[in-house]
Write an enzyme that holds these catalytic residues in place. Structure first.
Site: not given
Length: 265
Positions: A126, A176
Site C-alpha cells: 500500500e 483505480d
C-alpha cells in the site's frame, strides 16, 4: 522495520480520527523522478498529503515497528532499491503459503483473510499511509499476527523486491480504474505488469481481481486473456473477499462488481 519518515501522513476520509493533526509528508506522484532515472515514470497512483489523527496515529506508533516493512529506498518514500529482496521466511519466521494483496486500502480484506487462515502469511502492499494506519488498527483489534504491510509502489515490489516464484496468490481488488481514456496508461493492469506477476508467482499460482467499473473489467479480461502464461479459472465472486466499505459504496451507485481469477502456467 518502520518507515519513520512516513509516520505522520494523512487521515482516511472513511475513518475520521480524533486528536491533533501532525505535519504532512508528501509522496511522489507522476512526473517525479526516482534516483538514478533520467525521465519521469507513470505510476498508477497519485500523491496525497493529509494527516493521521487519533486512533490511526496511535495504531501507527504502537504497531508500525512490528508490522510495517520499509524497504531500502531510492529517492521517494514509496520506491524500492533494486538490489533489495524480500525474504518471507525471515519476516514471518516460517515457511508457508504467501498471499500478496496489492493496494490493500484500509486492510479490510487482508486482515479478514488472516483471521480465517492462520497458517497462511499475508503481505499487503500500500502506498497511502492512512490506509496502512487503518490496517494496523484492524490488526490490533483482531489480534492477528500473520500480516505484514509494505509501504511501497507495488510495480517496483513485483518487479524486483518480491522473491521469484515465491508467491502463491496475488490479490488486486478495486484498483483505480482511471476511467478517462487519456488516463488509461496509468492503469495497473498492463501487459508489462503481467510479465512481472509471472516472475513472482509459483507455478499454478493465482491472481484474483475485482472491479466495479465494467470498462476496466473488460480491459482486465482482454489483457490477461492475451497473455500466453495466464488462464482464466473463475468469474465467480471470491468467497474469501468480504464486502468492504468501498465496494458497498459502488453497489449503492448500482455498479456491477466483476471478479476474475487467473492461474499462471
Amino acid at each position: 522495520m518502520v518507515n519513520n519518515d512516513a509516520a505522520s501522513v494523512s487521515v482516511s476520509p472513511d475513518e475520521p480520527g480524533d486528536g491533533d493533526a501532525v505535519a504532512p509528508v508528501e509522496e511522489m506522484g507522476e512526473g517525479q523522478v526516482e534516483a538514478g532515472e533520467h525521465r519521469p515514470k507513470i505510476v498508477s497512483f497519485v500523491s496525497r498529503s493529509t494527516r493521521l489523527k487519533g486512533r490511526q496515529q496511535r495504531a501507527w506508533d504502537e504497531l508500525a515497528p512490528l508490522f510495517v516493512i520499509a524497504p531500502p529506498r531510492l529517492m521517494s518514500r514509496t520506491s524500492i532499491a533494486p538490489e533489495a529482496v524480500f525474504d518471507p521466511g525471515e519476516v514471518f519466521g516460517r515457511s508457508g503459503r504467501l498471499v500478496v494483496e496489492i493496494g490493500s486500502g484500509q486492510g479490510e480484506c487482508v486482515v479478514h483473510a488472516a483471521q480465517q487462515a492462520s497458517d497462511t502469511d499475508f503481505l499487503a502492499l500500500e502506498v497511502y499511509v492512512p490506509g496502512i494506519a487503518s490496517t494496523l488498527y484492524r490488526i490490533r483489534r483482531t489480534g492477528v499476527s500473520n500480516v505484514r504491510v509494505i509501504h511501497a509502489d507495488a510495480a517496483q515490489a513485483v518487479d524486483t523486491y518480491l522473491p521469484a516464484a515465491g508467491v502463491d496468490e496475488v490479490w488486486i481488488f478495486f484498483p483505480d480504474p482511471w476511467h478517462k481514456s487519456r488516463h488509461h496508461k496509468r492503469r495497473l493492469i498492463q501487459p508489462a505488469f503481467l510479465d512481472r506477476l509471472t516472475r513472482v508467482l509459483r507455478p499454478g499460482g493465482v491472481v484474483r481481481l475485482a472491479t466495479d467499473w465494467q470498462d476496466y473489467a473488460d480491459h482486465m479480461r482482454e489483457t490477461f486473456d492475451a497473455h500466453p502464461q495466464f488462464t482464466l479459472v473463475s468469474t465467480d465472486r471470491f468467497e474469501g473477499r468480504p464486502l468492504t466499505s468501498f465496494e458497498r459504496k459502488g453497489l449503492e451507485k448500482d455498479r456491477v462488481v466483476t471478479d476474475l481469477a487467473y492461474t499462471v502456467r
